[in-house]
Structures are given as structure tokens and as C-alpha cells.
Design an enzyme around this catalytic site. Sequence first.
Site, PDB file in Angstrom:
ATOM      1  N   ASP A  82       0.682  -1.406   0.153  1.00 27.74           N
ATOM      2  CA  ASP A  82      -0.305  -0.257  -0.342  1.00 27.74           C
ATOM      3  C   ASP A  82       0.974   0.843  -0.320  1.00 27.74           C
ATOM      4  OD1 ASP A  82      -1.709   1.535   0.155  1.00 27.74           O
ATOM      5  OD2 ASP A  82      -2.054   1.680   2.310  1.00 27.74           O
ATOM      6  N   ASP A 270      -2.071   6.088  -4.973  1.00 26.86           N
ATOM      7  CA  ASP A 270      -2.210   4.803  -3.908  1.00 26.86           C
ATOM      8  C   ASP A 270      -2.671   3.706  -4.658  1.00 26.86           C
ATOM      9  OD1 ASP A 270      -3.167   3.745  -1.874  1.00 26.86           O
ATOM     10  OD2 ASP A 270      -4.880   4.896  -0.913  1.00 26.86           O
TER      11      ASP A 270
END
Length: 384
Positions: A82, A270
Site C-alpha cells: 500500500d 495509491d
Amino acid sequence: MFVSSIVLALATVSASPVQTPITLKLTKQSTLGLENLAASTRSSINRFSSDSKSEPLQNVQNVFYQANVTVGNGQVLTVDLDTGSSDVWFRGSTCTSSDGSCNGNKVDITDSSLKSTGKTFSTTYGSGSVSGNIYTGSVGVAGAVAQNLPFGVSTQEKGFNGVADGLLGLGFNSISQISQTMGSPANWFDALGYTGSQNQFSFYLSAAADGDNGEITIGGTDPSKYSGNINWLPLNSETYWQFDASQMKYKAGGKSGNVGAWFRNNAISDTGTTLIIMNNAQADAINSGIGAQPFNSTAGIYYIDCGLAKTGVPLEFSFPSFTMSIPPAYYVLDNGDGTCISGVTRGAGFLTPTIFGDILTRAYYTVYDKANNRVGFAQAVHPH
């Protein structure tokens, strides 16, 4: 990382510099989820180096892209990779939840190489939260190991009912809750000790229909996974992988407009977010342009004809110097039940940035360059 599931689905880190890029294969996941944002400021930390080697990652069905990690004395867990958060945490054996989030593999804290710090952490994500205790120990991906890394072991979770056993944040230290609690950096990538041109990592996200594996390359790029030049955008904050979107425009069929506005000029890349998250007006316009229909206005989800994956229009995002075009096959997401949803959703608030999740990263190889505080995009090369 925005973690929000949608229906369809530190103490000192000792290390020595890693010298060669490490490429990890990705395989795929299956329950659609938006992920949470988080990031951090880089700080000086000690370094550790281990053998450079490749190993398969688990890439879950155009939704999550996950890696096997080793913890302590050889424990193997699967985590979500992430770039929108900075903490590392794993599921604990005493974890409790009200939504099934605590299912899956759990870290064994009786491992003699793991040490309790006596401190706790608590982090909130887009659609969930995690809290627990902080330990230190080794955390490795493909042989790149950070020693004495502070990481969380969950005792409570909400909103993490996918297949991962935890999360490995690849953002900056400034928004790392564990860093703040410990009063020292807890950034896994920084702990590897890359410098200069190697102080970067990059993502190739595979498409489910192609049947290939995605990959993360640590310490460089994999030129076989992209074509043409890498187009660079400077970061305007060492919080998220955030860049200026004031001159960014979108085009979807007959609809077009500006991504930025006087009150919102930032965007974020992201890997922990499945979809592209925009403000309501932009999401409505784009979905109208690509032929999607509102399904749940509260959640901001749009249904779209599955056939448009082959016949739909491209979705374009452009800067003055380059344009990124996303094929319909990448933004039409199969729900697995004969229905599909759009990869563009509502959710960005009045002052919050636009979030570019895996929909864009599948189409554009993305390079996260900490040496030069920038993010780069190049045309991804897929098998078909």
C-alpha cells in the site's frame, strides 16, 4: 490507502544497503475494496541487506495486490502492498472483530526473535480501523529484510475482511502512527537503505484477463513492463505520494473537465485503493460519459454494462506535457455475478485529493522515487 469494502465485492532499524533491484511477481485478489490514505516523512535510519532474489506475490483479481512477507524466524504471511499508508502491521492471534476481519493467518508473537515494546497503536482507514500492540523484529520481502522494525500486531480490526493477513505501508513516515508512537521512523522501504537512483520502487499491475502476474520492483524499475518514457510529476508533500493536479484534465466520451479546482488541486497515487475516487460532480460526469448508471448514491458506486469492457470509450487524464488513456477493459470491473461496476466512484471530499488507485496503475506502470520526491508514469506493457 483507502480501505473501504464495496459490494461486488520506530525504534532503530538496523540494516546495510541493498545494491540490486528486487523484482517480485504479483498474482491476484477477489473482493473489491477501496483503500485508505496514509503517508510519512523520510528520516535517517540504520540499514540492513540480505540476498536479492525474486519470489511470487499474490495478486488478487484486479482488486488487491499482495505480497508474501517473512516475519521473525521464518513466519510467512500475506500483506497488502500500500503506497497510501506507512505502517506495517499483521493480524494477531487475539484479534477480535465484528465483521470477520480477524480471519486468516496470524503472526506468532511467541517467536523468540520478536520483542514487545510495551506500546500500542491505533490507526483508522477509509472504511475500517486496526489497533493492537507494537513489536520489533525482522520483516522481509523477497529477501530484502529490515531488522528491528517496529510493526503492529492487531488485537482489534474492522474493515479488513479480505484475504490479506496484514498491511505493508510504502508511504512516508510523517503519517505513520507507529512512527509517532515510537518517536522514531518505522518505514520498511527506508530501512532497506537504498540511495541515489536506487531509492525507488515501482509497480506493474496485471490485468485479470491477461493471465499474467503483476510485480513490484524494489530498488529500480523493470523496463520489460513499460514502453516509452517515464513521465515524472514532482511531489508537493511528503505525506502521501501526492502531486499537483491543478492543470490535470479528464475526458470521457463527450464529457470533459478539470480534475483540479481552486479548492482542490492535489491528487494521490495509491496502490492500496482499488478505484479512482473523485468528487461527486467529476465522478457523475465521467460515469455519464462512459455509460455507467448510479447504483448506490451514498456509496458513490455506478453499475456499467459488462459489454462496454470491449466497446466502451477510453478514459483520459492529461497534463500539458502528457496524456494517460485508460482502456475500458480496465475500468469496467466484473462483479462475478453477471454485473459490472465502474472503476470511477464518488468519495473525494470538498478539500480532499483525487485518489488514483489500481485502475490507473494497471494501465500505467508507476514509479515511486524517494530520491527525487516524484512519481512517474509510463505505458504499461501487457501480454494482450
